[in-house]
Design an enzyme around this catalytic site. Structure first.
Site, short mmCIF file in Angstrom:
data_model
loop_
_atom_site.label_atom_id
_atom_site.label_comp_id
_atom_site.label_asym_id
_atom_site.label_seq_id
_atom_site.Cartn_x
_atom_site.Cartn_y
_atom_site.Cartn_z
N HIS A 12 2.15 3.08 -9.10
CA HIS A 12 2.00 1.63 -9.27
C HIS A 12 3.20 1.06 -10.02
CE1 HIS A 12 -1.92 2.02 -7.60
NE2 HIS A 12 -2.47 2.61 -8.64
N LEU A 29 9.84 -21.24 -3.99
CA LEU A 29 8.86 -20.38 -3.32
C LEU A 29 7.53 -20.37 -4.07
CD1 LEU A 29 9.53 -16.90 -1.86
CD2 LEU A 29 7.84 -17.06 -3.67
N ASP A 82 0.84 -1.21 0.00
CA ASP A 82 0.00 0.00 0.00
C ASP A 82 0.87 1.26 0.00
OD1 ASP A 82 -2.35 1.42 -0.02
OD2 ASP A 82 -2.72 1.24 2.13
C1 IPE Z 1 -5.67 -2.64 -0.03
O1 IPE Z 1 -5.29 -1.33 -0.19
C2 IPE Z 1 -5.71 -3.34 -1.37
C3 IPE Z 1 -4.42 -3.55 -2.04
C4 IPE Z 1 -3.25 -3.20 -1.59
C5 IPE Z 1 -4.51 -4.22 -3.31
P1 IPE Z 1 -6.34 -0.15 -0.38
O2 IPE Z 1 -5.53 1.08 -0.54
O3 IPE Z 1 -7.29 -0.47 -1.47
O4 IPE Z 1 -7.13 -0.17 1.01
P2 IPE Z 1 -7.90 0.99 1.77
O5 IPE Z 1 -8.92 1.55 0.81
O6 IPE Z 1 -6.89 2.03 2.15
O7 IPE Z 1 -8.51 0.33 2.96
C1 IPE Z 2 -1.68 0.18 -3.34
O1 IPE Z 2 -1.45 1.54 -3.42
C2 IPE Z 2 -1.96 -0.43 -4.68
C3 IPE Z 2 -3.33 -0.88 -4.88
C4 IPE Z 2 -4.29 -0.79 -4.01
C5 IPE Z 2 -3.62 -1.49 -6.16
P1 IPE Z 2 -2.62 2.58 -3.40
O2 IPE Z 2 -3.03 2.86 -4.81
O3 IPE Z 2 -3.72 2.15 -2.52
O4 IPE Z 2 -1.89 3.86 -2.81
P2 IPE Z 2 -2.49 4.91 -1.77
O5 IPE Z 2 -3.00 4.13 -0.60
O6 IPE Z 2 -3.57 5.64 -2.48
O7 IPE Z 2 -1.33 5.77 -1.42
MG MG Z 3 -4.09 2.41 -0.54
#
Ligand code: IPE
Ligand code: IPE
Ligand code: MG
Length: 240
Positions: free
Chosen positions: A37, A132, A20
């Site tokens: 990403h 793995l 995240d």
């Molecule tokens: C969780 O992260 C999903 C992934 C990392 C794929 P999100 O960024 O979507 O979660 P919330 O919305 O902060 O809970």
């Molecule tokens: C995690 O990073 C990737 C996915 C959920 C696919 P985010 O896109 O949620 O990044 P933030 O949380 O907005 O910084």
């Molecule tokens: Mg996120």
């Protein structure tokens, strides 16, 4: 290869990771969310290689949640194409490293057929590998996984008194997957966000402030160190 501060006898067998913070990382750099990403790919493969080097057997990542469809259309489209591209570009190198690729998640109408094909090809290519096991949770939701398991159990005509924890576990997406010993979430968010609800029952949770694109194997090893300093009691009493 093992960092000196890690205890070789207490290496977690299965690590699950919520990658995240890509969007916030991009914002800090003045870039678009999609650039965040893209930068996350380097983090993923460094961490995966680092996990492999110290003998982790199972490594599971949250790539796209059942709730991530709520994001702007362009970002969703980017994430789908990006996951497909990563599979195409990386599967041979993973295969050469004896990594077995698995997927977890719902294969519903929202997941394009092309991506499903890439998933099946990657599964097949690496199915006999003995190194793995790398599981990619795509269109994954912990609640959806439980709903799907319950549906299967009901369809099979199992009588209510025969429904046990073992039966439920056998109907999860990857029944052979051991429960994670350690779950890591990056970016300073302290929640599960519908990841592996059943499987995380007794996992140790480690939260890192580092945004995912900056996360590297050193951070993974620090999280494992934190895990090793914990006392896992599973409802019992310490030292018994
Ligand atoms: C969780 O992260 C999903 C992934 C990392 C794929 P999100 O960024 O979507 O979660 P919330 O919305 O902060 O809970
Ligand atoms: C995690 O990073 C990737 C996915 C959920 C696919 P985010 O896109 O949620 O990044 P933030 O949380 O907005 O910084
Ligand atoms: Mg996120």
């Amino acid at each position: 290869m093992l960092p000196a501060d890690l205890d070789p006898s207490r290496i977690p067998r299965h690590i699950a990771c919520v990658m995240d913070g890509n969007g916030r990382w991009a914002k800090q750099q003045g870039l678009s969310r999609t650039e965040g990403h893209k930068a996350g790919e380097r983090a993923l493969f460094d961490v995966l290689e680092g996990a492999d080097e110290i003998g982790i057997d199972w490594f599971t990542v949250y790539a796209f949640s059942t709730e991530n469809w709520r994001r702007p259309k362009d970002e969703v489209r980017f994430l789908i194409n990006f996951n497909e591209q990563i599979l195409l570009e990386r599967r041979d190198e993973l295969n050469e490293r004896n990594v077995r690729i698995l997927f977890s998640g719902r294969r519903d109408w929202r997941v394009p057929k092309r991506l499903i094909r890439r998933m099946d090809e990657s599964l097949e290519l690496t199915q006999d590998n003995t190194g793995l096991t790398f599981t990619i949770a795509f269109n994954y939701g912990g609640r959806a996984e439980l709903v799907d398991a319950v549906r299967c159990i009901v369809e099979s005509g199992t009588p209510a008194e025969k429904v046990t924890e073992k039966v439920i576990a056998r109907h999860l997406y990857n029944p052979e997957m051991p429960d994670p010993d350690l779950m890591i979430r990056t970016s300073g968010e302290y929640r599960i966000s519908n990841f592996l609800l059943w499987e995380l029952a007794y996992s140790e949770l480690v939260f890192s402030e580092v945004l995912w694109p900056d996360f590297r194997r050193e951070h993974l090893y620090a999280a494992i160190k934190e895990y090793q300093d914990r006392d896992r009691r599973f409802g019992g009493v310490a030292g018994e």
